[in-house]
Scaffold this motif. Sequence first.
Motif, short mmCIF file in Angstrom:
data_model
loop_
_atom_site.label_atom_id
_atom_site.label_comp_id
_atom_site.label_asym_id
_atom_site.label_seq_id
_atom_site.Cartn_x
_atom_site.Cartn_y
_atom_site.Cartn_z
N MET A 151 0.80 -1.22 0.00
CA MET A 151 0.00 0.00 0.00
C MET A 151 0.83 1.27 0.00
SD MET A 151 -3.11 -1.15 2.48
CE MET A 151 -3.70 -2.83 2.41
N ALA A 152 2.15 1.09 -0.02
CA ALA A 152 3.03 2.26 -0.04
C ALA A 152 4.28 1.91 -0.83
CB ALA A 152 3.40 2.67 1.38
N GLU A 153 4.88 2.90 -1.44
CA GLU A 153 6.10 2.68 -2.21
C GLU A 153 7.23 2.15 -1.34
OE1 GLU A 153 6.91 2.70 -5.31
OE2 GLU A 153 4.97 3.33 -6.10
N VAL A 172 1.67 -1.44 -6.24
CA VAL A 172 1.35 -0.54 -5.14
C VAL A 172 -0.08 -0.05 -5.33
CG1 VAL A 172 1.92 1.59 -3.92
CG2 VAL A 172 3.75 0.17 -4.87
N ILE A 173 -0.97 -0.47 -4.44
CA ILE A 173 -2.38 -0.07 -4.48
C ILE A 173 -2.73 0.50 -3.12
CG2 ILE A 173 -4.76 -0.81 -4.83
CD1 ILE A 173 -3.75 -3.10 -6.54
N PRO A 174 -3.01 1.78 -3.01
CA PRO A 174 -3.28 2.39 -1.70
C PRO A 174 -4.47 1.76 -1.00
CG PRO A 174 -2.92 4.07 -3.39
CD PRO A 174 -3.04 2.76 -4.11
N HIS A 175 -4.45 1.88 0.31
CA HIS A 175 -5.57 1.42 1.14
C HIS A 175 -6.86 2.06 0.65
CE1 HIS A 175 -8.06 0.66 4.65
NE2 HIS A 175 -7.08 0.01 5.26
N GLY A 176 -7.90 1.28 0.50
CA GLY A 176 -9.18 1.81 0.05
C GLY A 176 -9.84 2.68 1.10
N VAL A 177 -10.67 3.60 0.63
CA VAL A 177 -11.38 4.50 1.54
C VAL A 177 -12.81 4.67 1.03
CG1 VAL A 177 -9.31 5.74 2.23
CG2 VAL A 177 -10.64 6.57 0.27
N PRO A 178 -13.75 5.02 1.94
CA PRO A 178 -15.15 5.22 1.53
C PRO A 178 -15.34 6.54 0.79
CG PRO A 178 -14.89 5.64 3.87
CD PRO A 178 -13.57 5.12 3.39
N ASP A 179 -16.45 6.63 0.10
CA ASP A 179 -16.77 7.81 -0.70
C ASP A 179 -17.88 8.59 0.01
OD1 ASP A 179 -17.10 9.67 -2.63
OD2 ASP A 179 -17.87 8.31 -4.17
N ARG A 180 -17.50 9.75 0.58
CA ARG A 180 -18.49 10.63 1.22
C ARG A 180 -18.23 12.06 0.79
NH1 ARG A 180 -20.59 10.38 7.44
NH2 ARG A 180 -21.76 8.43 7.32
N PRO A 181 -19.27 12.86 0.67
CA PRO A 181 -19.06 14.27 0.33
C PRO A 181 -18.31 14.98 1.45
CG PRO A 181 -21.36 13.61 0.03
CD PRO A 181 -20.70 12.50 0.75
N ALA A 296 8.24 1.83 11.19
CA ALA A 296 8.12 0.87 10.09
C ALA A 296 6.68 0.61 9.69
CB ALA A 296 8.80 -0.44 10.47
N GLN A 297 5.72 1.20 10.36
CA GLN A 297 4.32 0.90 10.04
C GLN A 297 4.02 1.34 8.62
OE1 GLN A 297 1.45 1.52 13.06
NE2 GLN A 297 -0.29 1.55 11.67
N ILE A 298 3.70 0.35 7.79
CA ILE A 298 3.60 0.62 6.36
C ILE A 298 2.16 0.83 5.91
CG2 ILE A 298 3.36 -1.74 5.47
CD1 ILE A 298 5.72 -1.01 3.59
N THR A 299 1.20 0.48 6.80
CA THR A 299 -0.20 0.63 6.45
C THR A 299 -0.98 1.11 7.66
OG1 THR A 299 -0.05 -1.21 4.90
CG2 THR A 299 -2.25 -0.53 5.56
N TYR A 318 5.77 7.76 10.43
CA TYR A 318 5.88 6.35 10.05
C TYR A 318 5.68 6.24 8.54
CZ TYR A 318 0.75 6.57 10.60
OH TYR A 318 -0.58 6.90 10.52
N VAL A 319 6.02 5.06 7.98
CA VAL A 319 6.13 4.92 6.53
C VAL A 319 4.88 5.39 5.81
CG1 VAL A 319 6.29 3.24 4.66
CG2 VAL A 319 7.86 3.09 6.60
N HIS A 320 3.72 4.90 6.22
CA HIS A 320 2.50 5.24 5.50
C HIS A 320 2.21 6.74 5.57
CE1 HIS A 320 -2.00 4.19 4.59
NE2 HIS A 320 -1.37 4.62 3.53
N ALA A 321 2.45 7.32 6.75
CA ALA A 321 2.17 8.75 6.90
C ALA A 321 3.08 9.60 6.02
CB ALA A 321 2.33 9.15 8.37
N THR A 322 4.36 9.23 5.92
CA THR A 322 5.27 10.05 5.10
C THR A 322 4.85 10.05 3.65
OG1 THR A 322 6.78 8.18 4.79
CG2 THR A 322 7.21 9.64 6.65
N GLU A 323 4.22 8.97 3.18
CA GLU A 323 3.81 8.91 1.78
C GLU A 323 2.46 9.58 1.54
OE1 GLU A 323 4.24 5.26 -0.30
OE2 GLU A 323 6.18 4.80 0.59
#
Length: 756
Positions: A151-153, A172-181, A296-299, A318-323
């Motif tokens: 989920m991250a480079e 690399v496919i990012p973590h999915g998220v819901p669709d809300r206005p 090291a938390q990647i997701t 952490y890894v995911h946040a930096t990206e």
Amino acid sequence: MARSPVHPRIRHLALIGNFLPRKCGIATFTTDTYTALAKRYPDIQVDVYAMDDLPGHYAYPPQVTSAIAQNDRGAYVEAARKIEASGAEALWIQHEYGIFGGAAGELLLALTDRVSIPVIVTLHTVLERPSADERRVMEALIRRASTLIVMAEKGREILKRVHGVDDNKIEVIPHGVPDRPFAETAAFKPNFGWEGRDVILTFGLLAPSKGIETMIEAMPAVEAAHPRALYVILGATHPHLVAHEGEAYRHRLQTQVAALGLQDNVAFVDRFVEQSDLLDYLQAADIYATPYPNPAQITSGTLSYAVSMGKPVISTPYVHATEILDRDHGVLVDFGDSAAFAREINRLLGDDGARHALASRAYARGRTMLWTRLAERAIAAFDAILDEKPHRIGATASELAPLHPVLTAVERMSDSTGMLQHSIYSVPDRRHGYCIDDNARALILMSKIDDVDDAVRDRWTAIYGGFVQHAWNPDKRKFRNFMNFDRSWCEDEGSEDSNGRAIWALGVTARDARAQKHRDWASVLFDETASIAFDLGSPRAHAFAMLGAAAMLEAHPGHALSREILTRFGNELVTLLESARRPEWSWFEIVLAYDNARLPEALLRAGKVLGRRDLLETGLETLAWIVERQTSPEGRFRAVGTESFGRAYADPLPFDQQPLEAQATIDACLAAHDATGANRWAEEAMRAYRWYLGANDLDVPLASVADGGCFDGLMPTGLNRNQGAESILALQLANCAISALSKRNKSVAGPELAVA
């Protein structure tokens, strides 16, 4: 990157991961993934296999095809059977350390090794410094997977650097998220009684890995600048933590809050919230904080959800946040730096323009991560691998011709003590030492194989015979089985089967050894030991002893002990058949196991030497029955797979197929041929023999023509490329049996009727 398919080719997918109502991030992710696939591609069948840490505890919804008990290896094997039988075209695994059983989750490999379809693995954690077990299991998954999703480079970079994974194998496919206005917080705060409050939110299952202490430590400085500030800690305590220490961690946090006098500025919402409620909480928050201490938390699904709702995020790097927060899509502060959290929170709460601008940028990034995008990219990846099949080595016409028996591989696995049990590929593995089972088989081979120099035959007959002799324990009146490489015995007496095989080898050597001195030795040791057969209870051990007794009776007509073994055990096998028989089940036991064909072979050999037609008829009936079940729909020999063992009145499953079964069937069919003269049995023997040469379910030769080696079996994904003693001996004894049949047919009927 593959393009998102409008009309995907894949029609049926198996999905493995935790699943709601289990309460954890992977369960939420897998459930959301399933929902996204069903919404975006309603014509694709998705079978969910839910990892279950508390079997029987969860009321899974109908979407769950089956649950897999986390710590039960058999459950993984059974799931593999179901996946294979379901017609699924590919398998998608959500991998996280801790949700699969065994060391570093190794039980998952029992499943992946038993499915033949392509596999994609989403890695929710990729470790910079894996332990030995973590590396071993991860690299087994890497070898098995067609594609790895991270989920991250940073995950891609670690896989390449730490594990040497080819870049083309990684998506690399990012973590999915819901669709809300996008929404203003004021509209949602009244739902929770937060009107007029500046709300900072952290959510997720509560555990020390979340770094909540850092944020609590920051709140006095926030409260000083913004007295109405409220830090909301949303989420139940992680179930594993509750099981270990109850709510002790939450109580420690509450004690910290009280000590700082923050009871009016910190709120705990102790519950696991459903997605719709969670999104309401997020949209009511002014700032989202992730103070995680692990670089090291990647997701982080919580971070992804916060960004998708347009929350200004302040996070440790952490890894995911930096990206996900790069290019000014969020704010990063150092690990454990409470002062920095306070400073940045105060800055954003004090500057509405900056906070709103950051929220807009975060929301725009979230639009690129919607669950529908994840579903599209994942299905594109599956379409790209759909044509992949296990590696096949096509059998040529020359490879299907019978092989000449040779000792090269046998000698490679042998030393002055005897034949070693196991190998790593073709190299002997001395860690597992020796066993009487293999040395008994090797002793039989020395009597069967032609065209061997007399000195070579004499040397190896003495070595293998010496092992059998040394294995005899007169104090226990049993043969030992396992010996360490240092020649120390592992036990005082071996298994029933190993004792039966020792008697078998002695009887055959007494009849067939080329040198009189070896026949004499075997006859004496048989007389000394064979009565132990009457202490054995296993039908297979009885069958092995019967094979030895039949040979001994042929070598020494009138041999009373052999006649008693054949008579007593022959009658018992007939009785077993009658007790287990059903209209569709003509077998001695209610289950199938290993070396099945040895049971009818023993009856056939006994019936012939005793002149008993009833034993011959029973042997022929049961042999015909087992041969039918060992024939694939294409008409090829299909060894009863080890995964079939122990399934009452059930048809056999195809894998794992082992060389021992083919050899047993060849010998039994040739016993039927000897007893009846019917060419059908010679043809059945050849059908089983050609299994070694590539006429099998995978079109893969198991025999190594160059040196007489044999691979250890057929897995759904291809060969087990180790070449242990049992497999090598099975091939060479099969070669000897087919060679003898061919010579006999030539001498009786001329070359035109020879089996070839």
